[in-house]
Design an enzyme around this catalytic site. Structure first.
Site, PDB file in Angstrom:
ATOM      1  N   TRP A  94      18.438  14.752 -75.339  1.00 44.19           N
ATOM      2  CA  TRP A  94      19.652  13.919 -75.283  1.00 44.19           C
ATOM      3  C   TRP A  94      19.372  12.580 -75.975  1.00 44.19           C
ATOM      4  O   TRP A  94      20.180  12.094 -76.773  1.00 44.19           O
ATOM      5  CB  TRP A  94      20.048  13.696 -73.820  1.00 44.19           C
ATOM      6  CG  TRP A  94      21.332  12.960 -73.633  1.00 44.19           C
ATOM      7  CD1 TRP A  94      22.573  13.499 -73.448  1.00 44.19           C
ATOM      8  CD2 TRP A  94      21.512  11.526 -73.602  1.00 44.19           C
ATOM      9  NE1 TRP A  94      23.506  12.494 -73.310  1.00 44.19           N
ATOM     10  CE2 TRP A  94      22.884  11.279 -73.404  1.00 44.19           C
ATOM     11  CE3 TRP A  94      20.644  10.438 -73.718  1.00 44.19           C
ATOM     12  CZ2 TRP A  94      23.419   9.991 -73.314  1.00 44.19           C
ATOM     13  CZ3 TRP A  94      21.171   9.158 -73.642  1.00 44.19           C
ATOM     14  CH2 TRP A  94      22.549   8.937 -73.443  1.00 44.19           C
ATOM     15  N   ASP A 139      17.039  19.533 -66.966  1.00 41.86           N
ATOM     16  CA  ASP A 139      16.275  19.532 -68.222  1.00 41.86           C
ATOM     17  C   ASP A 139      17.122  19.018 -69.387  1.00 41.86           C
ATOM     18  O   ASP A 139      18.346  19.178 -69.397  1.00 41.86           O
ATOM     19  CB  ASP A 139      15.785  20.963 -68.504  1.00 41.86           C
ATOM     20  CG  ASP A 139      14.646  21.000 -69.505  1.00 41.86           C
ATOM     21  OD1 ASP A 139      14.068  19.937 -69.808  1.00 41.86           O
ATOM     22  OD2 ASP A 139      14.339  22.105 -69.995  1.00 41.86           O
ATOM     23  N   ASN A 141       4.073  18.490 -65.709  1.00 45.82           N
ATOM     24  CA  ASN A 141       4.543  17.315 -66.467  1.00 45.82           C
ATOM     25  C   ASN A 141       3.469  16.235 -66.624  1.00 45.82           C
ATOM     26  O   ASN A 141       3.640  15.297 -67.412  1.00 45.82           O
ATOM     27  CB  ASN A 141       5.813  16.713 -65.845  1.00 45.82           C
ATOM     28  CG  ASN A 141       7.057  17.551 -66.071  1.00 45.82           C
ATOM     29  OD1 ASN A 141       7.945  17.623 -65.227  1.00 45.82           O
ATOM     30  ND2 ASN A 141       7.145  18.203 -67.223  1.00 45.82           N
ATOM     31  N   LEU A 162      11.985  29.545 -65.541  1.00 47.72           N
ATOM     32  CA  LEU A 162      11.905  28.852 -64.247  1.00 47.72           C
ATOM     33  C   LEU A 162      10.931  27.688 -64.275  1.00 47.72           C
ATOM     34  O   LEU A 162      11.003  26.796 -63.421  1.00 47.72           O
ATOM     35  CB  LEU A 162      11.487  29.826 -63.139  1.00 47.72           C
ATOM     36  CG  LEU A 162      12.532  30.864 -62.718  1.00 47.72           C
ATOM     37  CD1 LEU A 162      11.956  31.776 -61.653  1.00 47.72           C
ATOM     38  CD2 LEU A 162      13.798  30.188 -62.177  1.00 47.72           C
TER      39      LEU A 162
HETATM   40  C1  IPE Z   1      10.913  21.544 -65.996  1.00 48.95           C
HETATM   41  O1  IPE Z   1      11.246  21.021 -67.240  1.00 48.95           O
HETATM   42  C2  IPE Z   1      10.520  20.453 -65.051  1.00 48.95           C
HETATM   43  C3  IPE Z   1      11.576  19.518 -64.673  1.00 48.95           C
HETATM   44  C4  IPE Z   1      12.840  19.583 -64.997  1.00 48.95           C
HETATM   45  C5  IPE Z   1      11.131  18.447 -63.838  1.00 48.95           C
HETATM   46  P1  IPE Z   1      10.195  20.955 -68.444  1.00 48.95           P
HETATM   47  O2  IPE Z   1      10.922  20.401 -69.603  1.00 48.95           O
HETATM   48  O3  IPE Z   1       8.965  20.250 -68.001  1.00 48.95           O
HETATM   49  O4  IPE Z   1       9.842  22.498 -68.640  1.00 48.95           O
HETATM   50  P2  IPE Z   1       9.294  23.275 -69.904  1.00 48.95           P
HETATM   51  O5  IPE Z   1       8.096  22.520 -70.398  1.00 48.95           O
HETATM   52  O6  IPE Z   1      10.387  23.289 -70.918  1.00 48.95           O
HETATM   53  O7  IPE Z   1       8.980  24.624 -69.381  1.00 48.95           O
HETATM   54  C1  IPE Z   2      13.812  16.765 -68.034  1.00 48.61           C
HETATM   55  O1  IPE Z   2      13.997  16.420 -69.358  1.00 48.61           O
HETATM   56  C2  IPE Z   2      13.030  15.743 -67.263  1.00 48.61           C
HETATM   57  C3  IPE Z   2      11.665  16.168 -66.929  1.00 48.61           C
HETATM   58  C4  IPE Z   2      11.112  17.312 -67.234  1.00 48.61           C
HETATM   59  C5  IPE Z   2      10.857  15.242 -66.199  1.00 48.61           C
HETATM   60  P1  IPE Z   2      12.855  16.611 -70.449  1.00 48.61           P
HETATM   61  O2  IPE Z   2      12.071  15.341 -70.516  1.00 48.61           O
HETATM   62  O3  IPE Z   2      12.073  17.824 -70.225  1.00 48.61           O
HETATM   63  O4  IPE Z   2      13.748  16.751 -71.760  1.00 48.61           O
HETATM   64  P2  IPE Z   2      13.493  17.700 -72.992  1.00 48.61           P
HETATM   65  O5  IPE Z   2      13.319  19.095 -72.454  1.00 48.61           O
HETATM   66  O6  IPE Z   2      12.276  17.212 -73.680  1.00 48.61           O
HETATM   67  O7  IPE Z   2      14.734  17.554 -73.817  1.00 48.61           O
HETATM   68 MG    MG Z   3      12.291  19.768 -70.832  1.00 48.31          MG
END
Ligand code: IPE
Ligand code: IPE
Ligand code: MG
Length: 253
Positions: A33, A28, A76, A203
């Site tokens: 970043w 995550d 997602n 989680l």
């Molecule tokens: C969890 O991250 C899913 C993945 C890393 C693929 P998210 O960024 O989607 O989770 P939430 O929305 O913060 O719970």
């Molecule tokens: C994790 O990074 C990748 C996926 C969930 C697919 P994020 O895209 O959730 O990054 P943040 O949480 O917005 O920084």
């Molecule tokens: Mg995220």
């Protein structure tokens, strides 16, 4: 008396607690970043793939045998269509570019999650990656893509019902072990250590069944910055924990 924390790295005569055999990671923080650098979120996801490559390389060097990474959740899909398609494109590019090398290196690839709803080209590629590496057993890379823990448990429940209906399984024989055999992780031991990057403490529907007794390690490092040393630090934290599995500590007496 508490157990002495194990050293982070090997030293002469250092006593080493067993390291985790199976590490699961919620990768995550790609978006944050990129935001911090004034870059599009997609660039964060691209750099996230590089962090994944580094981690797949580092894991066996640190004694890990199974690595499960969360790369796209069933939730997602709520993201903008352009971001969803960028994430699908990156999975495709990763498998296309790395498959032959991973195959040579003895890596067995498994893609966990719901296959329905995946674009046909991705579904074919995922099938190919699993098929071409199915004889490998040096290292196991499980990619959770279009994955949700509840969806996986429901799919497993449907498979169990189907087996019962067809007389292949008696209801009284449906125990935890038999049920686990219907999950996407069939044959894979439960994760010992679950790491989440980016300072979030949840989680997010990852490995709800399998992580029942995993040690949870949360780090503020954003996924694109994750590397071998972050993994080593997480392992050191894992080694400092006492896993009791509901029993009484042997040191309590
Ligand atoms: C969890 O991250 C899913 C993945 C890393 C693929 P998210 O960024 O989607 O989770 P939430 O929305 O913060 O719970
Ligand atoms: C994790 O990074 C990748 C996926 C969930 C697919 P994020 O895209 O959730 O990054 P943040 O949480 O917005 O920084
Ligand atoms: Mg995220």
């Amino acid at each position: 008396m508490s157990r002495e924390p194990a050293p982070a790295s090997e030293g002469a005569g250092a006593e080493r607690l067993p390291g985790p055999q199976h590490v699961a990671i919620i990768m995550d923080g790609n978006g944050r970043w990129a935001n911090a650098r004034g870059l599009p979120r997609a660039v964060g996801h691209e750099r996230g793939v590089e962090a994944l490559r580094r981690t797949v390389e580092a894991a066996p060097e640190l004694g890990i045998r199974y690595l499960t990474v969360f790369s796209f959740s069933t939730e997602n899909w709520r993201r903008p269509a352009a971001e969803v398609s960028a994430l699908f494109g990156l999975l495709k590019a990763y498998v296309q570019r790395d498959l032959s090398r991973l195959k040579r290196e003895g890596v067995r690839i498994r893609v966990m999650g719901k296959r329905e709803g995946l674009p046909a080209d991705i579904a074919e590629l995922v099938d190919k990656a699993e098929r071409e590496t199915e004889a490998n057993s040096d290292f196991y890379l499980n990619i959770a893509f279009n994955y949700g823990g509840r969806e996986e448990i429901l799919r497993a429940a449907r498979k169990a019902c189907d087996a019962i209906q067809h007389g292949e399984l008696a209801v009284e024989n449906l125990d935890e072990k038999a049920f686990a055999g219907f999950l996407d992780t069939d044959g894979i031991p439960d994760p010992d250590l679950l790491i989440r990057t980016s300072g979030e403490y949840r989680l997010s529907n990852f490995l709800l069944w399998q992580a029942a007794y995993a040690e949870l390690v949360f780090t503020d490092v954003l996924w694109p910055d994750f590397d071998k040393s972050t993994l080593e630090q997480s392992i050191a934290e894992f080694r400092s924990r006492e896993r009791r599995f509901g029993a009484v500590s042997p040191e309590a007496n």
